[in-house]
Scaffold this active site. Structure first.
Site, PDB file in Angstrom:
ATOM      1  N   CYS A   1     -26.101  33.040  20.355  1.00 53.97           N
ATOM      2  CA  CYS A   1     -25.442  31.890  21.009  1.00 53.97           C
ATOM      3  C   CYS A   1     -24.446  32.636  21.962  1.00 53.97           C
ATOM      4  CB  CYS A   1     -24.742  31.212  19.771  1.00 53.97           C
ATOM      5  SG  CYS A   1     -24.101  32.395  18.645  1.00 53.97           S
TER       6      CYS A   1
ATOM      7  N   GLN B   1     -15.287  33.223  20.590  1.00 55.66           N
ATOM      8  CA  GLN B   1     -16.584  32.552  19.618  1.00 55.66           C
ATOM      9  C   GLN B   1     -15.847  31.796  18.768  1.00 55.66           C
ATOM     10  OE1 GLN B   1     -19.365  36.007  21.252  1.00 55.66           O
ATOM     11  NE2 GLN B   1     -19.940  34.823  19.440  1.00 55.66           N
TER      12      GLN B   1
ATOM     13  N   HIS C   1     -18.576  28.115  21.912  1.00 51.79           N
ATOM     14  CA  HIS C   1     -18.326  29.472  22.365  1.00 51.79           C
ATOM     15  C   HIS C   1     -17.965  29.339  23.758  1.00 51.79           C
ATOM     16  CE1 HIS C   1     -19.829  31.077  18.711  1.00 51.79           C
ATOM     17  NE2 HIS C   1     -20.807  31.698  19.083  1.00 51.79           N
TER      18      HIS C   1
HETATM   19  P1  NAP Z   1     -25.714  30.856   6.815  1.00 50.46           P
HETATM   20  O1  NAP Z   1     -24.924  29.562   6.960  1.00 50.46           O
HETATM   21  O2  NAP Z   1     -25.231  31.993   6.369  1.00 50.46           O
HETATM   22  O3  NAP Z   1     -27.099  30.477   6.094  1.00 50.46           O
HETATM   23  C1  NAP Z   1     -28.119  31.380   5.479  1.00 50.46           C
HETATM   24  C2  NAP Z   1     -29.330  30.705   5.135  1.00 50.46           C
HETATM   25  O4  NAP Z   1     -30.278  31.990   4.842  1.00 50.46           O
HETATM   26  C3  NAP Z   1     -29.026  30.013   3.985  1.00 50.46           C
HETATM   27  O5  NAP Z   1     -30.032  28.937   3.959  1.00 50.46           O
HETATM   28  C4  NAP Z   1     -29.567  30.739   2.560  1.00 50.46           C
HETATM   29  O6  NAP Z   1     -30.023  30.314   1.729  1.00 50.46           O
HETATM   30  C5  NAP Z   1     -30.668  31.662   3.418  1.00 50.46           C
HETATM   31  N1  NAP Z   1     -30.820  33.036   2.664  1.00 50.46           N
HETATM   32  C6  NAP Z   1     -29.724  33.878   2.460  1.00 50.46           C
HETATM   33  N2  NAP Z   1     -30.337  34.952   1.698  1.00 50.46           N
HETATM   34  C7  NAP Z   1     -31.615  34.823   1.524  1.00 50.46           C
HETATM   35  C8  NAP Z   1     -32.711  35.481   0.861  1.00 50.46           C
HETATM   36  N3  NAP Z   1     -32.522  36.815   0.204  1.00 50.46           N
HETATM   37  N4  NAP Z   1     -33.839  34.794   0.987  1.00 50.46           N
HETATM   38  C9  NAP Z   1     -34.085  33.676   1.619  1.00 50.46           C
HETATM   39  N5  NAP Z   1     -32.975  32.990   2.364  1.00 50.46           N
HETATM   40  C10 NAP Z   1     -31.884  33.412   2.233  1.00 50.46           C
HETATM   41  O7  NAP Z   1     -26.163  31.215   8.269  1.00 50.46           O
HETATM   42  P2  NAP Z   1     -26.294  30.690   9.652  1.00 50.46           P
HETATM   43  O8  NAP Z   1     -25.299  30.536  10.452  1.00 50.46           O
HETATM   44  O9  NAP Z   1     -26.800  29.141   9.435  1.00 50.46           O
HETATM   45  O10 NAP Z   1     -27.384  31.435  10.363  1.00 50.46           O
HETATM   46  C11 NAP Z   1     -28.640  31.713  10.165  1.00 50.46           C
HETATM   47  C12 NAP Z   1     -29.440  32.661  10.968  1.00 50.46           C
HETATM   48  O11 NAP Z   1     -29.266  32.257  12.392  1.00 50.46           O
HETATM   49  C13 NAP Z   1     -28.736  34.110  11.193  1.00 50.46           C
HETATM   50  O12 NAP Z   1     -29.618  35.079  11.588  1.00 50.46           O
HETATM   51  C14 NAP Z   1     -27.615  34.014  12.498  1.00 50.46           C
HETATM   52  O13 NAP Z   1     -27.342  35.048  12.939  1.00 50.46           O
HETATM   53  C15 NAP Z   1     -28.454  33.141  13.479  1.00 50.46           C
HETATM   54  N6  NAP Z   1     -27.458  32.203  14.292  1.00 50.46           N
HETATM   55  C16 NAP Z   1     -26.655  31.609  13.700  1.00 50.46           C
HETATM   56  C17 NAP Z   1     -25.932  30.922  14.835  1.00 50.46           C
HETATM   57  C18 NAP Z   1     -24.540  30.155  14.538  1.00 50.46           C
HETATM   58  O14 NAP Z   1     -23.862  29.487  15.370  1.00 50.46           O
HETATM   59  N7  NAP Z   1     -24.186  29.924  13.130  1.00 50.46           N
HETATM   60  C19 NAP Z   1     -26.255  30.905  16.242  1.00 50.46           C
HETATM   61  C20 NAP Z   1     -27.239  31.422  16.501  1.00 50.46           C
HETATM   62  C21 NAP Z   1     -28.085  32.135  15.634  1.00 50.46           C
HETATM   63  P3  NAP Z   1     -28.994  30.051   0.226  1.00 50.46           P
HETATM   64  O15 NAP Z   1     -28.258  28.873   0.696  1.00 50.46           O
HETATM   65  O16 NAP Z   1     -29.897  29.808  -0.618  1.00 50.46           O
HETATM   66  O17 NAP Z   1     -28.349  31.179   0.193  1.00 50.46           O
END
Ligand code: NAP
Length: 366
Positions: A162, A190, A257
């Site tokens: 991002c 960010q 960002h």
């Molecule tokens: P998040 O809010 O921490 O959500 C993580 C997700 O992964 C939740 O659904 C969680 O499920 C699941 N998860 C955690 N541990 C797991 C496991 N052992 N097995 C299967 N699922 C699991 O993170 P996020 O911000 O949505 O980001 C998700 C991904 O997108 C990351 O790789 C991040 O780097 C990328 N990303 C994020 C953004 C952003 O702006 N936020 C931008 C670009 C890319 P539970 O709820 O069941 O724990």
């Protein structure tokens, strides 16, 4: 897609996280795609979506009725993947990147295309890292991936980090117009939603700036090389012609960002009027194909001296446009400007939805 055609059923891996929630919000009423399957960690598996995600739901809408009662699956329960889904969006956070890599390839092995937000596969040479307006032709690496890995119709395609969204498209537009870029110095500011939920502790970020985000500077400096690269015989060949130095900071903003960019051209230096005209007129394949998530104006330039600002400009063109302002001469390089993009929309769920639309339009998703 013909209006009378049935929508494609899709799944979301990591449906309970910040990016997963954004998919649910953004896909409401999508003309081509319909959410069928929701998966997350073993902790959420077996619960209704409302039970699993309700306490951490961050979207400014209520959980949609048809989503509330869906039973969440364990991402790694491959035997229960519904056989009528056309592809999955992947937004899972796991302890290691290798675990994510393996899971995404297992979905592909099971015949399911994976459109991913995760960084795990961004450096796998036969996995395309796509920004629809910049390198849609990188989709042509998919048959190479399928052949190499013995995937019949599954594959993995990713979108970049991002943090780079607010400058890669504007820089690409200048390069495409014939003004080759030599160097960039970038400082990002960010938003906290970029760290997922619960993310940065409030005592660390309120009334504060954190001048470090793990891994972000390396991603910001390296990912453009792959995006500006070309499809070779065994994968993407990187283009290392632009040198980038990045500093990434976390600021007390919820979404959006911002980046300050200093730019030096190789030889020909455009005038300020040329640059603004190039950005104003920039259109690419997603606009030509009139894809549902394509912003009408991928780059918006604001003349107001104090813009762009996250709260006022992050939602421009439904959060899918890059908004730019403050183009001015630089005393060390040639020019400097400020870029802004919505990190969870353009930089995450919205950007991936646009990639899925593009891959559908190109026939990779059926
Ligand atoms: P998040 O809010 O921490 O959500 C993580 C997700 O992964 C939740 O659904 C969680 O499920 C699941 N998860 C955690 N541990 C797991 C496991 N052992 N097995 C299967 N699922 C699991 O993170 P996020 O911000 O949505 O980001 C998700 C991904 O997108 C990351 O790789 C991040 O780097 C990328 N990303 C994020 C953004 C952003 O702006 N936020 C931008 C670009 C890319 P539970 O709820 O069941 O724990």
């Amino acid at each position: 897609m013909n209006k009378n055609m049935e929508k494609l059923k899709i799944g979301i891996l990591g449906a309970t996280g910040i990016v997963g929630q954004n998919y649910i919000k953004l896909l409401q009423g999508h003309p081509w795609f319909e959410i069928k399957d929701l998966a997350a960690s073993p902790n959420s598996a077996g619960k209704t979506y409302e039970e699993a995600a309700g306490p951490k739901w961050q979207m400014p809408i209520l959980i949609p009725e048809e989503i509330k009662h869906v039973i969440v699956r364990d991402v790694q329960d491959f035997g229960t993947i519904p056989n009528d889904i056309s592809f999955v969006f992947s937004a899972i956070n796991m302890p290691t990147k290798d675990q994510i890599k393996e899971i995404e390839f297992k979905y592909a092995q099971n015949g399911i295309p994976v459109i991913s937000n995760n960084s795990a596969h961004r450096w796998t040479p036969d996995v395309p890292m796509i920004i629809g307006e910049v390198n849609p032709d990188h989709a042509n690496v998919i048959p190479i991936q399928q052949k190499k890995r013995n995937f019949s119709k599954g594959f993995v395609a990713v979108k970049p980090n991002c943090s780079i969204q607010s400058y890669v498209t504007p820089i690409y537009a200048l390069e495409k117009a014939g003004y080759k870029v030599d160097k960039l110095i970038i400082t990002t500011l960010q938003a906290v939603s970029g760290a997922g939920y619960p993310g940065v502790p409030s005592l660390d970020i309120i009334d504060n700036i954190v001048p470090y985000i793990g891994g972000e500077e390396e991603k910001s400096e390296k990912e453009p090389m792959k995006i500006f690269g070309k499809v070779g015989d065994i994968g993407i060949i990187n283009d290392e012609s632009i040198k980038i130095s990045a500093t990434c900071t976390r600021v007390p903003i919820i979404d959006g960002h911002t980046a300050s960019i200093n730019i030096k051209f190789k030889d020909k230096v455009p005038s300020m009027e040329d640059i603004k005209k190039i950005w104003l007129e920039f259109r690419a394949l997603p606009q030509e194909l009139d894809l549902p998530f394509a912003p009408k104006h991928p780059i918006i330039y604001l003349e107001n001296i104090d813009r762009p600002q996250p709260r006022k400009d992050r939602d421009n063109d439904k959060g899918m446009a890059v908004t730019i302002g403050r183009l001015r001469k630089d005393t060390v390089f040639d020019y400097k400007f400020i870029g802004l993009s919505h990190n969870t929309i353009r930089g995450a769920a919205g950007g991936a939805i646009l990639n899925a639309e593009l891959l559908k339009a190109k026939g990779f998703i059926k």
